[in-house]
Design a protein around this motif. Sequence first.
Motif, short mmCIF file in Angstrom:
data_model
loop_
_atom_site.label_atom_id
_atom_site.label_comp_id
_atom_site.label_asym_id
_atom_site.label_seq_id
_atom_site.Cartn_x
_atom_site.Cartn_y
_atom_site.Cartn_z
N VAL A 1 0.86 -1.18 0.00
CA VAL A 1 0.00 0.00 0.00
C VAL A 1 0.89 1.23 0.00
O VAL A 1 2.07 1.16 0.39
N GLN A 2 0.33 2.31 -0.46
CA GLN A 2 1.09 3.56 -0.53
C GLN A 2 0.13 4.72 -0.31
O GLN A 2 -1.01 4.68 -0.75
N ARG A 3 0.64 5.74 0.36
CA ARG A 3 -0.17 6.95 0.55
C ARG A 3 0.76 8.14 0.52
O ARG A 3 1.84 8.12 1.10
N SER A 4 0.34 9.19 -0.15
CA SER A 4 1.11 10.43 -0.23
C SER A 4 0.27 11.58 0.29
O SER A 4 -0.95 11.60 0.08
N VAL A 5 0.93 12.52 0.96
CA VAL A 5 0.25 13.72 1.45
C VAL A 5 1.13 14.93 1.13
O VAL A 5 2.35 14.84 1.11
N ARG A 6 0.49 16.04 0.87
CA ARG A 6 1.22 17.29 0.63
C ARG A 6 1.63 17.86 1.98
O ARG A 6 0.85 17.93 2.91
N LEU A 7 2.89 18.24 2.06
CA LEU A 7 3.41 18.83 3.29
C LEU A 7 3.13 20.32 3.32
O LEU A 7 2.95 20.94 2.26
N PRO A 8 3.11 20.92 4.51
CA PRO A 8 2.97 22.38 4.58
C PRO A 8 4.12 23.04 3.80
O PRO A 8 5.22 22.50 3.71
N ALA A 9 3.87 24.21 3.27
CA ALA A 9 4.87 24.91 2.45
C ALA A 9 6.15 25.22 3.23
O ALA A 9 7.22 25.32 2.64
N ASN A 10 6.06 25.35 4.55
CA ASN A 10 7.25 25.66 5.35
C ASN A 10 7.86 24.42 6.01
O ASN A 10 8.58 24.52 7.00
N ALA A 11 7.63 23.24 5.44
CA ALA A 11 8.20 22.00 5.97
C ALA A 11 9.70 21.97 5.73
O ALA A 11 10.19 22.35 4.67
N ASP A 12 10.44 21.53 6.73
CA ASP A 12 11.89 21.39 6.64
C ASP A 12 12.19 19.93 6.29
O ASP A 12 12.48 19.11 7.16
N GLU A 13 12.11 19.59 5.00
CA GLU A 13 12.21 18.20 4.54
C GLU A 13 13.48 17.48 5.02
O GLU A 13 13.39 16.32 5.42
N PRO A 14 14.66 18.09 4.98
CA PRO A 14 15.86 17.35 5.40
C PRO A 14 15.86 16.94 6.88
O PRO A 14 16.59 16.04 7.28
N ARG A 15 15.02 17.56 7.70
CA ARG A 15 15.00 17.26 9.14
C ARG A 15 13.82 16.37 9.56
O ARG A 15 13.57 16.19 10.75
N ILE A 16 13.13 15.77 8.61
CA ILE A 16 12.00 14.88 8.94
C ILE A 16 12.53 13.63 9.64
O ILE A 16 13.54 13.07 9.25
N THR A 17 11.83 13.22 10.69
CA THR A 17 12.20 12.00 11.41
C THR A 17 10.99 11.07 11.49
O THR A 17 9.84 11.51 11.35
N ALA A 18 11.27 9.78 11.72
CA ALA A 18 10.19 8.80 11.85
C ALA A 18 10.56 7.80 12.93
O ALA A 18 11.73 7.47 13.11
N SER A 19 9.54 7.33 13.65
CA SER A 19 9.75 6.29 14.65
C SER A 19 8.60 5.29 14.54
O SER A 19 7.53 5.61 14.04
N TYR A 20 8.85 4.08 15.02
CA TYR A 20 7.86 3.01 14.96
C TYR A 20 7.84 2.32 16.33
O TYR A 20 8.87 1.88 16.82
N ARG A 21 6.67 2.30 16.92
CA ARG A 21 6.53 1.68 18.25
C ARG A 21 5.16 1.04 18.37
O ARG A 21 4.14 1.70 18.14
#
Length: 127
Positions: free
Chosen positions: A82-102
């Motif tokens: 499955v795949q899902r895409s969302v538009r980020l806010p215009a002021n998103a700092d893409e290089p600093r995005i983080t993700a965690s899984y718990r």
Amino acid sequence: MTRWLGDMTDWFEVDLPRPLLPAIRFEDKISAEEYVLRAELPGLDPEKDVQITALHGVLTVKAERHEEEASRHRSDFRYGSVQRSVRLPANADEPRITASYRKGILEITVPLTAPLDTGTTITVRTE
């Protein structure tokens, strides 16, 4: 009920279709500092089964599951993605995005830069 149907389908040597992964649903919240998205993706190995990308203001989450099951008369291999895409806010700092899984919950944190200019307010004149 599922167990009963499983035994019954073994007897008839047919299997009822089951979805492997439902569509990815996001829960999100935004503040002045960050945009946080959460998704339920239980039973996955995030290092092998989940891919997250951000490109040109679009965040995409892909998940893939491989499943093998043996029954009395045969073995089944199931897989799906499955795949899902969302538009980020215009002021998103893409290089600093983080993700965690718990505990089956994927959480993606998108830092936001200074608030965007709200633009200029234009007064409408009446004649």
